[in-house]
Write an enzyme that holds these catalytic residues in place. Structure first.
Site, PDB file in Angstrom:
ATOM      1  CE  LYS A   1      -4.590   1.405  -0.710  1.00  0.00           C
ATOM      2  NZ  LYS A   1      -4.472   0.364   0.297  1.00  0.00           N
TER       3      LYS A   1
ATOM      4  CB  SER B   1      -4.476   1.503   4.092  1.00  0.00           C
ATOM      5  OG  SER B   1      -3.651   1.138   3.018  1.00  0.00           O
TER       6      SER B   1
ATOM      7  CB  SER C   1      -0.955   0.013   1.203  1.00  0.00           C
ATOM      8  OG  SER C   1      -2.036  -0.860   0.976  1.00  0.00           O
TER       9      SER C   1
END
Length: 273
Positions: free
Chosen positions: A62, A118, A59
């Site tokens: 992101k 997240s 992640s």
């Protein structure tokens, strides 16, 4: 403002390979597979371990999604969450922000939903809207990586979920990304927030999102956690110690708590020098 200028300077130094190695008294014990830590104030590398090895970063992708969105989307734009956004997160077994199909939220709130808990539902909604289409958005991510000097980075989606021929990057490249993201005052404010609440309106239900980064706010002012089985436990972090801005990335750590222990050991080791 001084922190922002320092981050900008270190970004130039890192991209041009001019960061000098620092003299550490003792090397901290780290359990992560790949690590890179810089002192952005001095322009020095404080710790490096397999920092150029190309691996999945989960992640942490992101952060690049947020960086690209900030280049193309006004914060007040309203995005409607689709059923496909929610299905994408559910089918991938991803962390979600609890969004529902039909909700209409601002870009600002979706950035919180993506960067704090997240939420892969939030990252999918943003990528779909501002590609337009996820494929075009990922192309934007890769173009941004090239512009930042992230030579060993390749994205295949907006959230870092496992995918055939999936995302690859390095600890060094991810530090470059952290520096670029922190130059944006909106991203810097979001990743340094412990909790964000959105009140219920006709457009959407109430939401409360909490930062998954346990170092925020007392030990660090950002940036992002990540995990997949392939990537292990990851952490991008930024902190200030004795007037020095420290920016680091931990990849492939052994557990959710281990990544924070690694970051603390790195920060403590710098403070002790």
């Amino acid at each position: 403002m001084r922190m922002v200028i320092t981050v900008m300077l270190a970004a130039v130094l890192t991209a041009t390979g001019l960061l000098a190695p620092a003299q550490a008294r003792t090397a901290p014990k780290v359990t992560a597979a790949e690590v890179y830590l810089i002192d952005a104030t001095e322009g020095t590398v404080r710790f490096a371990k397999r920092e150029t090895r190309r691996v999945p970063v989960a992640s942490l992708a992101k952060v690049m999604t947020a960086y690209v969105v900030r280049k193309v989307a006004p914060l007040t734009d309203v995005v409607t969450v689709s059923a496909s956004d929610v299905r994408h997160a559910v089918s991938g077994g991803a962390t979600r922000a609890g969004l529902r199909a039909g909700e209409r939220l601002t870009v600002r709130d979706l950035l919180y939903a993506m960067l704090l808990p997240s939420g892969a539902d939030a990252s999918q909604a943003l990528a779909r809207r501002y590609g337009p289409g996820v494929g075009r958005f990922v192309s934007r991510m890769n173009a941004a990586a090239r512009s930042l000097g992230m030579k060993d980075t390749w994205y295949t989606n907006a959230d870092g979920l496992p995918q055939t021929g999936g995302d690859r990057s390095t600890a060094r490249d991810q530090v470059l990304l952290a520096q670029a993201a922190l130059r944006d005052p909106v991203i810097a404010a979001i990743v340094g927030t412990e909790r964000h609440a959105v009140a219920k309106t006709r457009a959407h239900r109430a939401h409360v999102w909490r930062n998954t980064n346990e170092l925020v706010p007392d030990e660090a002012f950002g940036v992002k956690t990540g995990y997949t089985r392939a990537a292990g436990h990851c952490l991008m972090f930024a902190a200030e110690r004795d007037g020095h801005v420290l920016i680091g990335v931990v990849l492939g750590d052994t557990g959710p708590a281990a990544r924070f222990r690694t970051a603390r050991r790195l920060l403590d080791a710098v403070a002790a020098t």
